[in-house]
Design a protein around this motif. Sequence first.
Motif, PDB file in Angstrom:
ATOM      1  N   THR A  15      33.924  18.813  20.939  1.00 56.30           N
ATOM      2  CA  THR A  15      33.362  18.373  22.222  1.00 56.30           C
ATOM      3  C   THR A  15      33.031  19.611  23.048  1.00 56.30           C
ATOM      4  O   THR A  15      33.855  20.514  23.173  1.00 56.30           O
ATOM      5  N   LEU A  16      31.824  19.644  23.575  1.00 58.19           N
ATOM      6  CA  LEU A  16      31.386  20.778  24.402  1.00 58.19           C
ATOM      7  C   LEU A  16      30.587  20.242  25.588  1.00 58.19           C
ATOM      8  O   LEU A  16      29.729  19.377  25.410  1.00 58.19           O
ATOM      9  N   HIS A  17      30.877  20.759  26.779  1.00 55.89           N
ATOM     10  CA  HIS A  17      30.068  20.354  27.929  1.00 55.89           C
ATOM     11  C   HIS A  17      29.912  21.450  28.974  1.00 55.89           C
ATOM     12  O   HIS A  17      29.101  21.336  29.871  1.00 55.89           O
ATOM     13  N   ARG A  18      30.690  22.529  28.864  1.00 55.61           N
ATOM     14  CA  ARG A  18      30.647  23.552  29.910  1.00 55.61           C
ATOM     15  C   ARG A  18      29.403  24.425  29.770  1.00 55.61           C
ATOM     16  O   ARG A  18      29.001  24.788  28.651  1.00 55.61           O
ATOM     17  N   PRO A  19      28.810  24.799  30.914  1.00 54.45           N
ATOM     18  CA  PRO A  19      27.566  25.583  30.889  1.00 54.45           C
ATOM     19  C   PRO A  19      27.642  26.834  30.033  1.00 54.45           C
ATOM     20  O   PRO A  19      26.666  27.188  29.354  1.00 54.45           O
ATOM     21  N   ALA A  20      28.770  27.533  30.045  1.00 52.86           N
ATOM     22  CA  ALA A  20      28.890  28.782  29.280  1.00 52.86           C
ATOM     23  C   ALA A  20      28.661  28.549  27.791  1.00 52.86           C
ATOM     24  O   ALA A  20      28.242  29.466  27.070  1.00 52.86           O
ATOM     25  N   ASN A  21      28.918  27.336  27.321  1.00 49.44           N
ATOM     26  CA  ASN A  21      28.765  27.036  25.897  1.00 49.44           C
ATOM     27  C   ASN A  21      27.459  26.330  25.546  1.00 49.44           C
ATOM     28  O   ASN A  21      26.948  26.502  24.434  1.00 49.44           O
ATOM     29  N   VAL A  22      26.933  25.534  26.457  1.00 47.56           N
ATOM     30  CA  VAL A  22      25.824  24.652  26.062  1.00 47.56           C
ATOM     31  C   VAL A  22      24.512  24.875  26.802  1.00 47.56           C
ATOM     32  O   VAL A  22      23.470  24.392  26.355  1.00 47.56           O
ATOM     33  N   ASP A  23      24.521  25.589  27.921  1.00 48.93           N
ATOM     34  CA  ASP A  23      23.286  25.691  28.702  1.00 48.93           C
ATOM     35  C   ASP A  23      22.287  26.701  28.134  1.00 48.93           C
ATOM     36  O   ASP A  23      21.086  26.565  28.358  1.00 48.93           O
ATOM     37  N   SER A  24      22.784  27.687  27.419  1.00 45.32           N
ATOM     38  CA  SER A  24      21.892  28.680  26.817  1.00 45.32           C
ATOM     39  C   SER A  24      21.543  28.263  25.382  1.00 45.32           C
ATOM     40  O   SER A  24      22.429  28.200  24.524  1.00 45.32           O
ATOM     41  N   PRO A  25      20.269  27.967  25.078  1.00 45.38           N
ATOM     42  CA  PRO A  25      19.895  27.593  23.709  1.00 45.38           C
ATOM     43  C   PRO A  25      20.299  28.641  22.684  1.00 45.38           C
ATOM     44  O   PRO A  25      20.778  28.296  21.595  1.00 45.38           O
ATOM     45  N   GLU A  26      20.146  29.941  23.031  1.00 47.35           N
ATOM     46  CA  GLU A  26      20.484  31.003  22.080  1.00 47.35           C
ATOM     47  C   GLU A  26      21.979  31.011  21.773  1.00 47.35           C
ATOM     48  O   GLU A  26      22.387  31.163  20.620  1.00 47.35           O
ATOM     49  N   ASN A  27      22.795  30.852  22.821  1.00 45.27           N
ATOM     50  CA  ASN A  27      24.244  30.856  22.624  1.00 45.27           C
ATOM     51  C   ASN A  27      24.684  29.639  21.818  1.00 45.27           C
ATOM     52  O   ASN A  27      25.514  29.744  20.908  1.00 45.27           O
ATOM     53  N   LEU A  28      24.117  28.479  22.157  1.00 48.02           N
ATOM     54  CA  LEU A  28      24.475  27.259  21.428  1.00 48.02           C
ATOM     55  C   LEU A  28      24.050  27.357  19.964  1.00 48.02           C
ATOM     56  O   LEU A  28      24.785  26.937  19.065  1.00 48.02           O
ATOM     57  N   LYS A  50      23.780  30.101  18.179  1.00 44.69           N
ATOM     58  CA  LYS A  50      24.727  31.012  17.515  1.00 44.69           C
ATOM     59  C   LYS A  50      26.039  30.291  17.194  1.00 44.69           C
ATOM     60  O   LYS A  50      26.582  30.406  16.095  1.00 44.69           O
ATOM     61  N   LEU A  51      26.546  29.530  18.177  1.00 38.95           N
ATOM     62  CA  LEU A  51      27.798  28.797  17.996  1.00 38.95           C
ATOM     63  C   LEU A  51      27.681  27.794  16.850  1.00 38.95           C
ATOM     64  O   LEU A  51      28.549  27.722  15.966  1.00 38.95           O
ATOM     65  N   VAL A  52      26.608  27.028  16.840  1.00 42.29           N
ATOM     66  CA  VAL A  52      26.394  26.009  15.802  1.00 42.29           C
ATOM     67  C   VAL A  52      26.302  26.662  14.420  1.00 42.29           C
ATOM     68  O   VAL A  52      26.897  26.185  13.445  1.00 42.29           O
ATOM     69  N   LYS A  53      25.571  27.748  14.325  1.00 43.55           N
ATOM     70  CA  LYS A  53      25.376  28.425  13.030  1.00 43.55           C
ATOM     71  C   LYS A  53      26.697  28.959  12.484  1.00 43.55           C
ATOM     72  O   LYS A  53      27.050  28.728  11.318  1.00 43.55           O
ATOM     73  N   ILE A  54      27.444  29.662  13.328  1.00 48.22           N
ATOM     74  CA  ILE A  54      28.725  30.242  12.894  1.00 48.22           C
ATOM     75  C   ILE A  54      29.702  29.154  12.480  1.00 48.22           C
ATOM     76  O   ILE A  54      30.344  29.220  11.429  1.00 48.22           O
ATOM     77  N   LEU A  55      29.782  28.135  13.307  1.00 50.46           N
ATOM     78  CA  LEU A  55      30.736  27.062  13.056  1.00 50.46           C
ATOM     79  C   LEU A  55      30.396  26.290  11.787  1.00 50.46           C
ATOM     80  O   LEU A  55      31.255  26.082  10.918  1.00 50.46           O
ATOM     81  N   SER A  56      29.141  25.895  11.656  1.00 47.53           N
ATOM     82  CA  SER A  56      28.763  25.078  10.494  1.00 47.53           C
ATOM     83  C   SER A  56      28.935  25.844   9.187  1.00 47.53           C
ATOM     84  O   SER A  56      29.381  25.285   8.184  1.00 47.53           O
ATOM     85  N   GLU A  57      28.590  27.132   9.203  1.00 44.82           N
ATOM     86  CA  GLU A  57      28.716  27.934   7.977  1.00 44.82           C
ATOM     87  C   GLU A  57      30.173  28.202   7.622  1.00 44.82           C
ATOM     88  O   GLU A  57      30.538  28.203   6.442  1.00 44.82           O
ATOM     89  N   THR A  58      31.017  28.402   8.640  1.00 45.91           N
ATOM     90  CA  THR A  58      32.419  28.733   8.385  1.00 45.91           C
ATOM     91  C   THR A  58      33.187  27.540   7.816  1.00 45.91           C
ATOM     92  O   THR A  58      34.053  27.712   6.955  1.00 45.91           O
ATOM     93  N   VAL A  59      32.878  26.321   8.272  1.00 46.34           N
ATOM     94  CA  VAL A  59      33.671  25.151   7.830  1.00 46.34           C
ATOM     95  C   VAL A  59      32.989  24.369   6.715  1.00 46.34           C
ATOM     96  O   VAL A  59      33.587  23.426   6.187  1.00 46.34           O
ATOM     97  N   SER A  60      31.753  24.705   6.364  1.00 54.34           N
ATOM     98  CA  SER A  60      31.028  23.984   5.317  1.00 54.34           C
ATOM     99  C   SER A  60      31.858  23.925   4.027  1.00 54.34           C
ATOM    100  O   SER A  60      32.524  24.917   3.673  1.00 54.34           O
ATOM    101  N   PRO A  61      31.882  22.782   3.326  1.00 48.83           N
ATOM    102  CA  PRO A  61      31.056  21.581   3.495  1.00 48.83           C
ATOM    103  C   PRO A  61      31.684  20.515   4.411  1.00 48.83           C
ATOM    104  O   PRO A  61      31.170  19.399   4.475  1.00 48.83           O
ATOM    105  N   SER A  87      16.514  20.927  20.524  1.00 49.52           N
ATOM    106  CA  SER A  87      15.419  21.906  20.623  1.00 49.52           C
ATOM    107  C   SER A  87      15.647  23.111  19.708  1.00 49.52           C
ATOM    108  O   SER A  87      14.742  23.931  19.511  1.00 49.52           O
ATOM    109  N   LEU A  88      16.833  23.234  19.134  1.00 50.97           N
ATOM    110  CA  LEU A  88      17.146  24.370  18.271  1.00 50.97           C
ATOM    111  C   LEU A  88      16.429  24.236  16.932  1.00 50.97           C
ATOM    112  O   LEU A  88      16.259  23.148  16.395  1.00 50.97           O
ATOM    113  N   ASP A  89      16.030  25.369  16.376  1.00 51.84           N
ATOM    114  CA  ASP A  89      15.431  25.349  15.049  1.00 51.84           C
ATOM    115  C   ASP A  89      16.473  24.991  13.997  1.00 51.84           C
ATOM    116  O   ASP A  89      16.171  24.403  12.971  1.00 51.84           O
TER     117      ASP A  89
END
Length: 363
Positions: free
Chosen positions: A208-221, A223-234, A251-253
């Motif tokens: 769960t994420l809702h704070r601006p520091a984590n979700v308001d910046s597309p670039e930061n979000l 990066k977070l999604v990429k690191i997290l998904s790759e680390t815990v995959s599958p 909106s993320l690629d």
Amino acid sequence: MKLIDIIAGARPNFMKIAPIIDAFKRHNFEAKGIKYRLIHTGQHYDKNMSETFFDQLGIPHPDINLQVGSGTQAEQTAKIMVAYEKILLENPSDLCIVVGDVTSTMACSIAARKLNIRVAHIEGGIRSYDETMPEEINRKVTDAITNYFFTTSEVANQNLKREGIKPEQVFFVGNTMIDTLLKNMDRLKKPQIWEDNGLKENEYIVMTLHRPANVDSPENLKKLVKILSETVSPNKIIFPIHPRTKKIYESLDLQPENIVLSEPMGYLEFNFLVKNAKLVITDSGGITEETTVMKVPCLTLRDSTERPETCTIGTNMLIGTDPYKLIEPLQNIFAGKWKKGEIPVLWDGKTSDRIAEVLERIM
């Protein structure tokens, strides 16, 4: 007949007021000349953020709904204060009970105290000491004018002591949110997302994420999604997502297949997922309390926490907002190298009864 107002404004409040209302019934308050009035400010107005909680937790529907809706911090605060003051002028209460640290907590406290109505703050004294968080301002303003403090931890007690609060104003009672969790543990419901995604116990992550520091910046979000998904995959990550965050996320690629989005869930469904998860990743405070009691590893993407006992005693770790700092703790959890954690003192499901006993004395 004495009258107590109970204020509910946002999703976290509902879990905290449900056991208090139950305790009022168990202690026969009405027969003792004490009535309550449940006031919903309407700060959260989405069905999954409010009505579902009343239904699932057996909370009576509000006596009054102020229906303030959305707005800026100042707009919401002003609308709540004006609406609640009108209620108090027409039919004043003897005590206003506020819970937690949302805008409604602060606004109703101010309106009540300006009319010389006493305020009791459930979850008083917690501090992150990060004044960039609106919640920290809400806490400090509320506690500056509160008459009675019901605290969740010894840390909160010490915070209030340092701020000059008199010991006779402070009641260390425990955590009402844990009362609700323990009462409903046997009622947790498997959500449809479980079957749809073939989830298995201890083989997925809840985020769960809702704070601006984590979700308001597309670039930061991103990066977070990429690191997290790759680390815990599958392993799959179940992500109940706020509508505002969802727009940025989509909106993320990069949209990994192992991240599963869902609408915000009901209390019983969400905590079923948490209880059976491998771990939880969050920037919420309340969820870290629930994971501590359920002994589920938790990583908090924040630089500060107002609930340090979830880290020092419980299963939580404060990671910060740098996504790269997730990698090592995630690896440790999957390797089975994580603290078991303990449950803090008085988080025993009996907090609401202790509060009711105090209220009988002070009314």
